[in-house]
Design a protein around this motif. Structure first.
Motif, PDB file in Angstrom:
ATOM      1  N   ARG A   1       1.005  -1.255  -0.241  1.00 60.45           N
ATOM      2  CA  ARG A   1       0.367   0.016   0.047  1.00 60.45           C
ATOM      3  C   ARG A   1       0.999   1.259   0.088  1.00 60.45           C
ATOM      4  N   THR A   2       1.846   1.394   0.408  1.00 56.20           N
ATOM      5  CA  THR A   2       2.577   2.310   0.735  1.00 56.20           C
ATOM      6  C   THR A   2       3.505   2.936  -1.025  1.00 56.20           C
ATOM      7  N   VAL A   3       4.177   1.476  -1.454  1.00 56.66           N
ATOM      8  CA  VAL A   3       4.292   1.594  -2.370  1.00 56.66           C
ATOM      9  C   VAL A   3       3.495   2.324  -3.913  1.00 56.66           C
ATOM     10  N   ILE A   4       2.459   1.562  -3.775  1.00 54.56           N
ATOM     11  CA  ILE A   4       1.012   2.168  -4.356  1.00 54.56           C
ATOM     12  C   ILE A   4       0.953   3.921  -3.947  1.00 54.56           C
ATOM     13  N   LEU A   5       0.567   3.730  -2.559  1.00 56.28           N
ATOM     14  CA  LEU A   5       0.158   5.275  -2.068  1.00 56.28           C
ATOM     15  C   LEU A   5       1.266   6.526  -2.557  1.00 56.28           C
ATOM     16  N   TYR A   6       2.700   5.995  -2.245  1.00 57.23           N
ATOM     17  CA  TYR A   6       4.031   7.028  -2.791  1.00 57.23           C
ATOM     18  C   TYR A   6       3.471   7.406  -4.052  1.00 57.23           C
ATOM     19  N   LEU A   7       3.756   6.203  -5.256  1.00 65.40           N
ATOM     20  CA  LEU A   7       4.125   6.835  -6.667  1.00 65.40           C
ATOM     21  C   LEU A   7       2.340   7.486  -6.583  1.00 65.40           C
ATOM     22  N   LEU A   8       1.780   7.188  -6.553  1.00 67.42           N
ATOM     23  CA  LEU A   8       0.477   8.037  -6.939  1.00 67.42           C
ATOM     24  C   LEU A   8       1.078   9.495  -6.831  1.00 67.42           C
ATOM     25  N   ILE A   9       1.449   9.944  -4.640  1.00 66.03           N
ATOM     26  CA  ILE A   9       1.741  11.146  -5.023  1.00 66.03           C
ATOM     27  C   ILE A   9       2.949  11.863  -5.185  1.00 66.03           C
ATOM     28  N   ILE A  10       3.715  10.902  -5.644  1.00 64.51           N
ATOM     29  CA  ILE A  10       4.662  11.035  -6.502  1.00 64.51           C
ATOM     30  C   ILE A  10       4.214  11.703  -8.098  1.00 64.51           C
TER      31      ILE A  10
END
Lengths: 226, 126
Positions: A7-16
């Motif tokens: 979840r952290t990876v997905i959300l991080y990529l989305l925020i970037i």
């Protein structure tokens, strides 16, 4: 825990991706709508990252919605003056002809202490040296001094210094940047010649090599790692 | 301009998807509630093989939608409904009409609450 990781990876990529859409502005230069977006995205992403009891989509959908709205609004502000005024506000002239505009200061909740501090940061201790001070929509204060107080330019002094041109990086930390040589209108023979003239044999020995439009070369060799 | 159009299209697609999701949830909970009520009636008439079959069918329908439900709704709410449906099946297996009626009423209420929480209403928005 694996869920937290994914979840952290997905959300991080989305925020970037979202922040990339916002462009290259620094946090201090954000427009009000961009600041709101940054704060909301951070908060929305944090919840599904920590609470596995709620679906990831409850974070993703609001973030996507915000990004879409921001993009639409940014195009609207680009195309329409009225939308720009409404969403970003207008610059306010805080000092006019050396006198603070008290009404504008009150309207922007800008105190005298803040004004003095901003002027000192810009290198003006004396208010009377400032012809105009403008509070920009991103919160920064632009200061325009009286002509007599402004630093003299080369043109005013009658000096014509040569244009330096834009330096182009050819070698960065030992790696020859592909396309940079051709972009600078040089070839590998020219580069080898430059290296040989400085007692070097390969790009791997160079920390930084730049060349500007006038042909001036800056070459810094790599230091040996001890 | 192209970026704005893509964003507007994406926004519309998101709106359509969430509205479709809400309508699908409404339909699913409506069907499940009807099945749950039928199970309770079958239990009251002591038609236990049919009641057991109906309760099994409800859980099968629920499991078929598990992925969609878990990607869109709070897992705690779903778990609560699932446990109630499992209780309904257990009581149907034990041929306990009273407990079956209680579990069915509870499951119907929870399903209704789930559908309500996802409906586009002023109440929910505010």
């Amino acid at each position: 825990m694996v869920i937290a990781l994914v979840r952290t990876v997905i959300l991080y990529l989305l925020i970037i991706a979202g922040l990339r859409l916002m462009g290259k502005r620094q946090i201090g230069e954000l427009e009000p709508s961009e600041l709101v977006l940054a704060l909301l995205i951070a908060d929305l992403a944090a919840v599904p990252m920590q609470d596995f009891g709620i679906p990831l989509l409850t974070g993703v959908i609001p973030i996507l919605t915000l990004l879409c709205l921001t993009t639409i609004l940014s195009v609207a502000t680009m195309k329409s003056r009225r939308a720009r005024d409404l969403l970003c506000g207008r610059p306010s002239v805080i000092i006019r002809d050396g006198r603070p505009d008290q009404r504008e200061m009150r309207r922007n909740r800008f105190t005298l202490d803040e004004l003095a501090e901003e002027l000192r940061v810009k290198g003006y201790a004396d208010l009377s040296a400032v012809k105009y001070a403008i509070l920009e929509t991103n919160g920064q204060l632009s200061v325009l001094p009286y002509a007599a107080q402004a630093p003299a330019t080369a043109a005013q002094l009658g000096v014509m210094p040569p244009e330096p041109g834009l330096p182009r990086v050819l070698i960065s930390d030992g790696a020859l940047l592909p396309g940079a040589l051709a972009g600078a209108g040089r070839d590998e023979d020219w580069l080898r010649e430059q290296l040989r003239a400085r007692g070097l044999s390969s790009p791997g020995q160079v920390f930084l090599c730049t060349v500007d439009e006038t042909g001036k070369v800056c070459l810094i060799p790599r230091e040996a790692v001890g | 301009m192209r970026r704005a159009l893509v964003s507007a299209a994406l926004l519309l697609a998101l709106a359509a998807a969430v509205l479709a999701g809400s309508a699908a949830l409404d339909r699913l909970t409506g069907q499940l509630t009807a099945e749950v009520e039928r199970t309770a009636v079958l239990a009251l008439t002591e038609d236990w093989p049919a009641a057991r079959e109906a309760a099994d069918g409800i859980l099968r329908s629920w499991d078929r939608q598990a992925f969609l439900l878990h990607t869109t709704l709070r897992h705690g709410d779903l778990r609560e409904i699932e446990l109630t449906l499992e209780r309904l099946r257990t009581y149907a297996g034990q041929m306990d009409a009273g407990q079956c009626a209680v579990a069915a009423a509870e499951a119907a209420a929870l399903l209704d609450q789930l559908a309500q929480s996802e409906r586009l209403t002023l109440e929910n928005i505010l």
